[in-house]
Design an enzyme around this catalytic site. Structure first.
Site, PDB file in Angstrom:
ATOM      1  N   TYR A 175      -6.171   7.194   3.016  1.00  0.00           N
ATOM      2  CA  TYR A 175      -5.726   6.035   3.815  1.00  0.00           C
ATOM      3  C   TYR A 175      -6.523   5.964   5.122  1.00  0.00           C
ATOM      4  O   TYR A 175      -7.050   4.908   5.493  1.00  0.00           O
ATOM      5  CB  TYR A 175      -4.224   6.132   4.107  1.00  0.00           C
ATOM      6  CG  TYR A 175      -3.744   5.053   5.057  1.00  0.00           C
ATOM      7  CD1 TYR A 175      -3.605   3.730   4.617  1.00  0.00           C
ATOM      8  CD2 TYR A 175      -3.468   5.338   6.392  1.00  0.00           C
ATOM      9  CE1 TYR A 175      -3.196   2.731   5.496  1.00  0.00           C
ATOM     10  CE2 TYR A 175      -3.062   4.342   7.271  1.00  0.00           C
ATOM     11  CZ  TYR A 175      -2.924   3.049   6.821  1.00  0.00           C
ATOM     12  OH  TYR A 175      -2.525   2.055   7.688  1.00  0.00           O
ATOM     13  N   THR A 212      10.083  -1.965   9.161  1.00  0.00           N
ATOM     14  CA  THR A 212      10.899  -3.136   8.839  1.00  0.00           C
ATOM     15  C   THR A 212      12.291  -3.043   9.458  1.00  0.00           C
ATOM     16  O   THR A 212      12.840  -4.035   9.933  1.00  0.00           O
ATOM     17  CB  THR A 212      11.012  -3.270   7.307  1.00  0.00           C
ATOM     18  OG1 THR A 212       9.687  -3.383   6.791  1.00  0.00           O
ATOM     19  CG2 THR A 212      11.817  -4.479   6.896  1.00  0.00           C
TER      20      THR A 212
END
Ligand SMILES: NC(=O)c1ccc[n+]([C@@H]2O[C@H](COP(=O)([O-])OP(=O)(O)OC[C@H]3O[C@@H](n4cnc5c(N)ncnc54)[C@H](OP(=O)(O)O)[C@@H]3O)[C@@H](O)[C@H]2O)c1
Length: 307
Positions: A175, A212
């Site tokens: 990543y 979130t």
């Protein structure tokens, strides 16, 4: 460069057409919503038409007169990138391209895209490189290209000899490597634009640590099981921020009239806060790496990118 930027009072984006990859979820969703509220016509480039429709409905609940479009895009398949670019070119001129979409959870073992590229670097970087190159003729003279960087580049070193984790694969390393490539591309594009005296700009933004559970709720887009939301709120409220605030550096890169090409925006307190200009990691921002990366990307994607 002005630091009196108010992310809650954006300058009008009327008349601008802005493409946001991954605009259906997370930081991309809030980027799209904030820019639509400021008057931009926003195009959500998303791999799921259904999730894109849900996101457009969510934006319209917040901004009833939002001008929205959607285009199908899977960044892990160069054929899909080419189709999306064909469609997006019909919306020209494009005033900003926000290369936001990202595979953020790496598989445990190395995987590859439809074109044989390592999955994370393929989706997060090579797909966006090809998309940007294919859209280049459709960009406005003063267009901005905004990449999504990451602080992971401070935690895992760039390995120019193993960009696609062939010799050694570890999920976080893959990543971070993909984000080093995103950084390298943004700064190399900036150098090339300056060298040609172009009016276009290349910027980079990172959202800090954005979750979130700390964001405003948007039914269908930010839904989380109640337990997960509560856990995120407890664990991350001191160190992180919602994905709505995570979008602020991205939106500043797109909309701040004083933003200069080559600027890297991120939250003032590293993982959260007001969007401010920052210094990038030196290795992936270097001209030597940038030039090598550009040639490699042209070769591996088969897309020539003349600035
Ligand atoms: N959240 C953070 O703290 C953080 C920190 C640093 C950097 N970032 C970067 O910010 C960006 C957005 O992250 P996020 O937290 O908003 O992630 P997210 O909530 O998981 O959203 C990722 C978005 O990318 C899309 N996407 C994934 N793979 C794709 C593909 N192959 N083709 C097209 N679209 C694809 C997803 O589509 P689907 O809905 O179809 O899955 C979704 O719209 C990423 O580039 C990430 O690396 C995030």
């Amino acid at each position: 460069m002005s630091d009196r930027w108010d992310p809650l009072a954006l300058p009008s984006q009327d008349g601008r057409t802005i493409v946001v990859t991954g605009g259906n979820a997370g930081i991309g969703y809030f980027t799209a919503e904030q820019l639509a509220r400021a008057g931009a016509r926003v195009v959500l480039a998303a791999r799921s038409p259904e999730r894109a429709r849900t996101a457009m409905a969510a934006i319209r609940r917040q901004v009833p007169d939002a001008a929205l479009d959607t285009v199908a895009l899977d960044l892990t398949a160069l054929a899909s990138v080419a189709r999306a670019a064909d469609e997006l070119r019909t919306l020209r001129p494009l005033h900003a391209l926000v290369n936001n979409a990202g595979l953020v959870v790496s598989p445990r073992r190395r995987e590859t895209t439809a074109d044989g590229l390592e999955l994370l670097t393929g989706g997060n970087f090579f797909g966006h490189f090809a998309l940007t190159a294919l859209l280049w003729p459709a960009l406005a003279e003063d267009a901005r290209v905004v990449g999504l960087g990451s602080m992971s580049t401070r935690m895992s070193r760039l390995d120019p000899g193993d960009l696609q984790s062939v010799r050694r694969y570890a999920p976080f390393r893959a990543y971070a490597m993909s984000k080093h490539l995103v950084h390298g591309f943004a700064f190399e594009l900036d150098r090339r634009l300056r060298a040609t005296g172009s009016g276009r700009a290349s910027l980079l933004a990172h959202p800090g640590f954005a979750v979130t559970g700390l964001a405003a709720r948007r039914p269908g887009v930010t839904d989380l099981p109640a337990g997960k939301r509560a856990t995120e709120r407890v664990l991350f409220s001191l160190v992180g921020q919602g994905k709505d605030s995570g979008a602020w550096p991205v939106v500043r890169a797109v909309a701040d009239p004083d933003a200069e090409s080559g600027t890297f925006y991120g939250p003032s307190r590293v993982l959260a806060g007001h969007p401010v200009p920052l210094a990038p990691v030196v290795s992936s921002a270097s001209p030597v790496f940038g030039a090598q990366l550009w040639s490699l990307a042209e070769r591996l994607t088969g897309v020539r990118f003349e600035v």
